[in-house]
Design a protein around this motif. Structure first.
Motif, PDB file in Angstrom:
ATOM      1  N   SER A 139       4.522  -1.733  -7.096  1.00  0.00           N
ATOM      2  CA  SER A 139       4.951  -2.893  -6.879  1.00  0.00           C
ATOM      3  C   SER A 139       6.153  -2.926  -7.299  1.00  0.00           C
ATOM      4  CB  SER A 139       4.791  -4.077  -7.870  1.00  0.00           C
ATOM      5  OG  SER A 139       3.347  -5.390  -8.050  1.00  0.00           O
ATOM      6  N   VAL A 140       7.214  -1.532  -8.137  1.00  0.00           N
ATOM      7  CA  VAL A 140       8.353  -0.865  -8.357  1.00  0.00           C
ATOM      8  C   VAL A 140       8.340   0.282  -6.696  1.00  0.00           C
ATOM      9  CG1 VAL A 140       9.211   0.748  -9.733  1.00  0.00           C
ATOM     10  CG2 VAL A 140       7.801  -0.521 -10.694  1.00  0.00           C
ATOM     11  N   ALA A 141       7.485   0.320  -6.229  1.00  0.00           N
ATOM     12  CA  ALA A 141       7.742   1.206  -5.015  1.00  0.00           C
ATOM     13  C   ALA A 141       7.994   0.672  -4.268  1.00  0.00           C
ATOM     14  CB  ALA A 141       6.397   1.642  -4.802  1.00  0.00           C
ATOM     15  N   GLY A 142       7.064  -0.727  -3.832  1.00  0.00           N
ATOM     16  CA  GLY A 142       8.154  -1.198  -2.677  1.00  0.00           C
ATOM     17  C   GLY A 142       7.098  -1.721  -1.941  1.00  0.00           C
ATOM     18  N   PHE A 143       5.783  -1.641  -2.733  1.00  0.00           N
ATOM     19  CA  PHE A 143       4.733  -2.230  -1.847  1.00  0.00           C
ATOM     20  C   PHE A 143       4.348  -3.720  -1.761  1.00  0.00           C
ATOM     21  CE2 PHE A 143       3.085   2.127  -2.395  1.00  0.00           C
ATOM     22  CZ  PHE A 143       3.087   2.087  -0.565  1.00  0.00           C
ATOM     23  N   LYS A 144       4.102  -4.616  -1.085  1.00  0.00           N
ATOM     24  CA  LYS A 144       3.894  -6.476  -1.317  1.00  0.00           C
ATOM     25  C   LYS A 144       2.522  -6.528  -0.808  1.00  0.00           C
ATOM     26  CE  LYS A 144       8.699  -7.109  -1.605  1.00  0.00           C
ATOM     27  NZ  LYS A 144       9.627  -7.867  -1.674  1.00  0.00           N
ATOM     28  N   GLY A 145       2.063  -7.783  -1.385  1.00  0.00           N
ATOM     29  CA  GLY A 145       1.525  -8.100  -0.536  1.00  0.00           C
ATOM     30  C   GLY A 145      -0.245  -7.681   0.098  1.00  0.00           C
ATOM     31  N   VAL A 146      -0.561  -8.155   0.930  1.00  0.00           N
ATOM     32  CA  VAL A 146      -2.030  -7.134   1.298  1.00  0.00           C
ATOM     33  C   VAL A 146      -1.841  -5.371   1.246  1.00  0.00           C
ATOM     34  CG1 VAL A 146      -3.263  -6.332   3.281  1.00  0.00           C
ATOM     35  CG2 VAL A 146      -2.671  -8.688   3.514  1.00  0.00           C
ATOM     36  N   SER A 147      -0.629  -5.145   1.624  1.00  0.00           N
ATOM     37  CA  SER A 147      -0.154  -3.367   1.156  1.00  0.00           C
ATOM     38  C   SER A 147      -0.759  -2.870  -0.167  1.00  0.00           C
ATOM     39  CB  SER A 147       1.007  -3.106   2.005  1.00  0.00           C
ATOM     40  OG  SER A 147       1.727  -3.873   1.268  1.00  0.00           O
ATOM     41  N   LEU A 148      -0.097  -4.183  -0.830  1.00  0.00           N
ATOM     42  CA  LEU A 148       0.123  -3.213  -2.172  1.00  0.00           C
ATOM     43  C   LEU A 148      -1.281  -3.367  -3.150  1.00  0.00           C
ATOM     44  CD1 LEU A 148       0.807  -3.367  -5.158  1.00  0.00           C
ATOM     45  CD2 LEU A 148       1.913  -5.783  -5.248  1.00  0.00           C
ATOM     46  N   ILE A 149      -2.737  -4.687  -2.920  1.00  0.00           N
ATOM     47  CA  ILE A 149      -3.624  -4.197  -2.686  1.00  0.00           C
ATOM     48  C   ILE A 149      -4.440  -3.516  -2.576  1.00  0.00           C
ATOM     49  CG2 ILE A 149      -5.507  -6.239  -2.200  1.00  0.00           C
ATOM     50  CD1 ILE A 149      -3.809  -8.210  -2.390  1.00  0.00           C
ATOM     51  N   ALA A 425       9.188   7.228  -1.659  1.00  0.00           N
ATOM     52  CA  ALA A 425       8.565   6.073  -1.928  1.00  0.00           C
ATOM     53  C   ALA A 425       7.569   5.981  -0.896  1.00  0.00           C
ATOM     54  CB  ALA A 425       9.746   5.240  -0.499  1.00  0.00           C
ATOM     55  N   GLN A 426       7.277   4.509   0.052  1.00  0.00           N
ATOM     56  CA  GLN A 426       6.319   3.906   0.039  1.00  0.00           C
ATOM     57  C   GLN A 426       4.781   5.551   1.117  1.00  0.00           C
ATOM     58  OE1 GLN A 426       6.128   0.258   2.081  1.00  0.00           O
ATOM     59  NE2 GLN A 426       7.240  -0.561   0.527  1.00  0.00           N
ATOM     60  N   GLY A 427       5.418   6.325   2.098  1.00  0.00           N
ATOM     61  CA  GLY A 427       4.830   7.511   2.851  1.00  0.00           C
ATOM     62  C   GLY A 427       4.724   8.114   1.620  1.00  0.00           C
ATOM     63  N   GLY A 432      -0.696  11.159  -0.954  1.00  0.00           N
ATOM     64  CA  GLY A 432      -0.796  11.499  -1.455  1.00  0.00           C
ATOM     65  C   GLY A 432      -2.322  10.396  -2.298  1.00  0.00           C
ATOM     66  N   LEU A 433      -2.866   9.928  -1.346  1.00  0.00           N
ATOM     67  CA  LEU A 433      -3.870   8.554  -1.059  1.00  0.00           C
ATOM     68  C   LEU A 433      -4.524   9.658  -0.474  1.00  0.00           C
ATOM     69  CD1 LEU A 433      -3.091   4.970  -1.449  1.00  0.00           C
ATOM     70  CD2 LEU A 433      -4.503   6.882  -2.628  1.00  0.00           C
ATOM     71  N   VAL A 434      -4.048   9.907   0.705  1.00  0.00           N
ATOM     72  CA  VAL A 434      -4.955  10.491   2.107  1.00  0.00           C
ATOM     73  C   VAL A 434      -5.128  12.302   1.538  1.00  0.00           C
ATOM     74  CG1 VAL A 434      -4.820  12.176   4.038  1.00  0.00           C
ATOM     75  CG2 VAL A 434      -3.791   9.479   3.916  1.00  0.00           C
ATOM     76  N   ILE A 435      -4.515  12.275   0.333  1.00  0.00           N
ATOM     77  CA  ILE A 435      -4.320  14.280   0.227  1.00  0.00           C
ATOM     78  C   ILE A 435      -6.241  13.462  -1.119  1.00  0.00           C
ATOM     79  CG2 ILE A 435      -4.167  15.649  -1.593  1.00  0.00           C
ATOM     80  CD1 ILE A 435      -1.292  15.437  -0.854  1.00  0.00           C
ATOM     81  N   LEU A 436      -6.055  12.771  -1.723  1.00  0.00           N
ATOM     82  CA  LEU A 436      -7.360  12.630  -2.398  1.00  0.00           C
ATOM     83  C   LEU A 436      -8.350  12.166  -2.097  1.00  0.00           C
ATOM     84  CD1 LEU A 436      -5.647  10.068  -5.596  1.00  0.00           C
ATOM     85  CD2 LEU A 436      -6.404  12.717  -5.827  1.00  0.00           C
ATOM     86  N   TYR A 437      -8.679  11.063  -0.900  1.00  0.00           N
ATOM     87  CA  TYR A 437      -9.717  10.671  -0.184  1.00  0.00           C
ATOM     88  C   TYR A 437     -10.198  12.501   0.785  1.00  0.00           C
ATOM     89  CZ  TYR A 437     -10.046   6.376  -1.553  1.00  0.00           C
ATOM     90  OH  TYR A 437     -10.242   4.857  -2.812  1.00  0.00           O
TER      91      TYR A 437
END
Length: 454
Positions: A139-149, A425-427, A432-437
């Motif tokens: 949320s602090v990073a600026g994600f909202k709604g569906v993208s945050l979840i 920010a979001q990118g 980071g998530l792509v790297i983990l997966y």
């Protein structure tokens, strides 16, 4: 939807219900008799209630210790406590937390189903805490709604998978197989303690375990872990009570009576709580592992249940006490260093240093015996003391509270994603998530090719 969220949060707050539900599903899938299903489900439920009751007794016995320690040595600072920080965050992020948690659990199951990382994380309250932290950070990073979840769930699912996975070689050494894993977000700290234990052991085939300490004949009674834990805690409590003074007990615990009697009672309660925990663990292990075979065989092949940290206490009860004290000493040393360096002072939280430090002590002992237990848990204490300093800035307004997340994985996960959010920010978070997966499914690819990576 609100009713669903409320039920989900209630399940998360009751690990006994969550794990007994898993046991029920496993037994149903195996088509066990009605009698076996009822017995297995109820005993798992009761076992977790016993474990939770023991944890409550331990936490209750330690609560005065922290206050007496602060009063005795006149120290002030931030106290890491997951429950405290989450209770504040849920007021603003309750619904998002529940959704992140729900879809994060699904992500964990899907990863276990389609990858070679087979742990299903069953410690519901820790899942809730991590979901809450990620909800805040993203949320602090600026994600909202569906993208945050979505981002929160993917981060949570990866964390629920990787934390028990890195610990499985140590669990295998302790338990002799892959029947059970450790599902507790102190994983990096336990991995550090186990790795230090390996270094201490070197090339030795055998080391002196915490459970093989040779006491003089007249002190042989100390081999009973309940007796040694009770006596040690009583002595420590009495010393702290004397330094804090009788006025502290009289003011803060008016029903406590004489301050020495109060200290002795709390020391005894601590030992009683540990004893109750050990009984609950034995009851759970006898039921959940066979019941989990149903899920393993039918839903997620070769799945490994990852359970709460007290699950390892039975493997080295002496290491539990040694780990607690060594980790706490690491916290005190860190606190002094912070004072010298002029940073935020993180006070040694007694509860995280017990549950996480004790677990680190067991991991250090499994690999390096007594020396591994002492050094590994001491370094663990330093780790969980300094991580919150770097975590607090990425928590937004919550970072200015007088409490913060305590266990190692909260620090590592929060700093990793929080730093990415601050840098790009979001990118950067998505990268980071792509790297983990890629790491998770890359491991699966190489494992299928026959590579022995573990």
């Amino acid at each position: 939807m609100n009713v669903f969220m409320t039920v989900l949060l209630d399940i998360a707050k009751s690990p006994a219900f969550l794990v007994s539900l898993i046991a029920l599903i496993g037994l149903l899938v195996q088509k066990k008799s009605a009698a076996d299903i009822v017995k297995g489900t109820i005993k798992t439920f009761v076992g977790f209630l016993v474990l939770s009751a023991g944890a409550g007794v331990v936490s209750g016995s330690l609560e005065p210790f922290g206050g007496m320690f602060e009063a005795a040595f006149n120290v002030k600072g931030v106290v890491p406590n997951n429950e405290a920080i989450v209770s504040m965050a849920l007021q603003q992020f309750g619904t998002i937390t529940a959704l992140v948690m729900f879809f994060g659990m699904l992500a964990n199951i899907l990863i276990a189903r389609f990858s070679k990382m087979k742990h299903i994380f069953l410690t519901g309250h820790h899942t809730l805490y991590m979901a809450c932290m990620y909800a805040v950070i993203f949320s602090v990073a600026g994600f909202k709604g569906v993208s945050l979840i979505l981002v929160g769930a993917l981060a949570l699912g990866a964390t629920m998978t990787l934390s028990p996975f890195i610990l499985q070689p140590f669990m295998r050494r302790m338990t002799g197989g892959d029947g059970v894993g450790l599902g507790h977000f102190g994983g990096v700290g336990y991995w550090l303690a186990g790795s230090i234990g390996k270094l201490v052991r070197g090339k030795k085939e055998k080391v002196v375990s915490t459970e093989d300490i040779n006491f003089p004949k007249g002190l042989a009674f100390l081999r009973d872990s309940t007796v040694s834990i009770a006596l040690t805690m009583m002595v420590i409590y009495v010393i702290i009570a004397i330094v804090a003074g009788p006025q502290y007990v009289a003011k803060n615990y008016p029903d406590g009576g004489n301050f020495i009697i109060f200290a002795l009672t709390k020391g005894g309660e601590f030992a009683a709580g540990v004893y109750i925990i050990l009984q609950g663990v034995r009851l759970i292990l006898n039921e959940i592992v066979p019941a989990f075979k149903g899920i393993s065989e039918k839903v997620v092949p070769d799945a490994i249940p990852a359970l709460d940290c007290p699950i390892v206490f039975t493997f080295a009860p002496n290491a539990v006490l040694i780990g607690f004290f060594s980790s706490f000493v690491g916290g005190i040393v860190s606190m002094i260093a912070m004072g010298v360096l002029g940073t935020v002072v993180i006070l040694p939280g007694v509860v995280p240093h017990f549950f996480c430090g004790a677990t680190a002590g067991v991991f250090g002992n499994a690999e390096g015996g007594l020396k591994g237990s002492i050094i590994g848990s001491f370094m663990h204490g330093i780790l969980i003391s300094f991580l919150p300093i770097f975590l607090m800035p990425v928590l937004g307004d919550l970072g200015f509270a007088n409490s913060t997340f305590s266990d190692a994985d909260f620090g590592i996960g929060g700093i990793f994603f929080g730093t990415l959010a601050n840098k790009g920010a979001q990118g950067a978070v998505i990268a980071g998530l792509v790297i983990l997966y890629v790491l998770i499914f890359g491991y699966t690819f190489f494992k299928k090719k026959g590579s022995d990576v573990e």
